[in-house]
Design a protein around this motif. Structure first.
Motif: not given
Length: 454
Positions: A274-291
């Motif tokens: 599982y070291c190198d399988f992550w796709p590009e993620y959405n920064d807006d999604h990350l900020n929404a999760w954090r907030n």
């Protein structure tokens, strides 16, 4: 001649082996707290409070509590202390750094953070259940020690003008707000344990899952900084009627068992595929999760709770972690760092180990195809939406007869105007995740970019 006691995550008198054995030498004692290498800002807030309370305890016996910000300056500190009084012996309860070679002969380290002696477990386990069964069958728990038997010979009548300043947090509204949620220190930890035993333990097997109830012990931050001994708790509660609670202590024990062999598990998956399988993620999604703005009430309530109190119910930790990793496909390391900075109980072993468990890349993990459904989990464990209403003021006027978790998804017109729409469709995000994980499990050749870690 003096005895030096080095402490990091053991700010208590009861069952403190380093302090106990130092007192028995009947020599002057100097206690030094050494800042940990990895410490989140919220945990540091707790630490600053705890250190001041611990200093008050030691002052009753004329024992100084000094502080070392950076362990790299340890030799300089010893030179300074030796200018005042010769350091003859050093005791600790385990440190996150190695003492310089010239101090090894006078240094003795004790077990204080675990129920069982790690060296007694000669085999490395990857699954919790066989680990817990084996260690309880083949190893004896360490008995807690009593309070130190202080004497006048332990007093130090020296005024130190360096290393005397304890760490402080900058003034901030968040820290002021958190004051109302927590009592800190050894006395508070003992009080919380007694209250838990009297009022919650009998219903723990059932009540622990409902996050709208206060059914858990909330001892974790006290354990994190050693304000209470895990050996004391285990000895007090280790019987068949408390099996579920003791297994939670066992999970913590297991996390440290794995951490002992994989000190880098906050960054590197225990399962290498599982070291190198992550796709590009959405920064807006990350900020929404954090907030707490994802549009999924139970997720958002939990994240706002975390930001306000520095704590989160264990089931909610699983839910929000699963949502980040398995619905938003955001690398678990990013979530682990956020939790580590925002939790009062951010533990260097338990936090990354638990994130790897949810992400499916640990030694003993949730299967990749198990993706927690926040609507169903909310409906089951907060059926009236009490928890959601507490942390999401947008739902203050939402009808009590309505299913707050399901209805706003099935009937969007019921969603409060000031509450965001879901940032993803749960069903399609689940399908995307399953196909992504299946490709890895099947070892298919798939080119995906590495995670952009902050």
């Amino acid at each position: 001649m003096a005895t030096l006691v080095l402490l990091q995550r053991d700010l208590r008198q009861f069952d403190n082996p380093a302090l106990y054995n130092a007192v028995r030498r009947r020599k002057p004692i100097i206690v030094v707290h050494v800042m940990e290498k990895r410490l989140g800002s919220t945990s540091k807030w707790w630490l600053c409070k705890s250190l001041r309370l611990f200093r008050q305890q030691l002052e009753e016996w004329s024992i100084p509590l000094l502080h070392l910000d950076d362990s790299a300056n340890f030799s300089d500190m010893i030179d300074y202390l030796n200018d005042h009084i010769e350091i003859e012996q050093i005791y600790s309860n385990g440190l996150d750094f190695e003492l310089p070679d010239n101090f090894v002969e006078i240094h003795e380290s004790f077990l204080a953070n675990l129920i069982f002696i790690p060296e007694d477990m000669t085999k490395e386990f990857k699954i919790f259940t066989p680990f817990w069964k084996s260690i309880r069958k083949n190893c004896s728990p360490v008995k807690p020690l009593p309070n130190p038997d202080w004497c006048k010979k332990n007093h130090v009548n020296i005024e130190f003008d360096e290393y005397n300043e304890l760490p402080m947090m900058m003034a901030d509204d968040r820290w002021n707000q958190m004051e109302s949620y927590w009592e800190i220190g050894e006395k508070a930890a003992q009080k919380r344990l007694e209250l838990f035993v009297k009022t919650k333990l009998s219903d723990y097997d059932h009540g622990r899952d409902f996050f709208h109830k206060d059914g858990t012990s909330k001892l974790s931050p006290h354990l994190r900084f050693g304000e209470i001994s895990v050996r004391q708790i285990y000895e007090k509660l280790n019987n068949k009627s408390n099996e579920r609670f003791c297994s939670e202590l066992g999970w913590r024990e297991f996390a440290y068992h794995v951490y002992r062999n994989h000190g880098d598990m906050a960054k590197i998956p225990l399962n290498p595929k599982y070291c190198d399988f992550w796709p590009e993620y959405n920064d807006d999604h990350l900020n929404a999760w954090r907030n707490g703005q994802t549009g999924y009430p139970v997720i958002d309530a939990a994240m706002r709770d975390l930001s306000t109190t520095g704590w989160m119910h264990n089931r909610l930790r699983m839910l929000v972690a699963s949502f980040l990793v398995k619905n938003l496909l955001i690398p678990w390391q990013i979530g682990e760092e956020w939790f580590y900075d925002h939790l009062v109980d951010a533990d260097p072993a338990v936090n990354p180990f638990s994130w790897q468990w949810v992400a499916g890349c640990g030694t003993d993990s949730v299967p990749y195809f198990r993706i927690f459904n926040p609507m169903l989990q909310g409906e089951k464990f907060d059926p009236q939406g009490i928890y959601v209403r507490k942390w999401l003021p947008e739902f203050a006027d939402f009808p009590m007869k309505r299913n707050i978790h399901q209805d706003i998804i099935k009937q969007p017109n019921l969603r409060p105007e000031n509450y965001p729409q879901p940032i993803i469709d749960f069903k399609s995000s689940r399908e995307r995740t399953l196909s992504t994980y299946k490709a890895i499990v099947a070892a298919k050749v798939i080119q995906l970019k590495k995670p952009r870690l902050p």
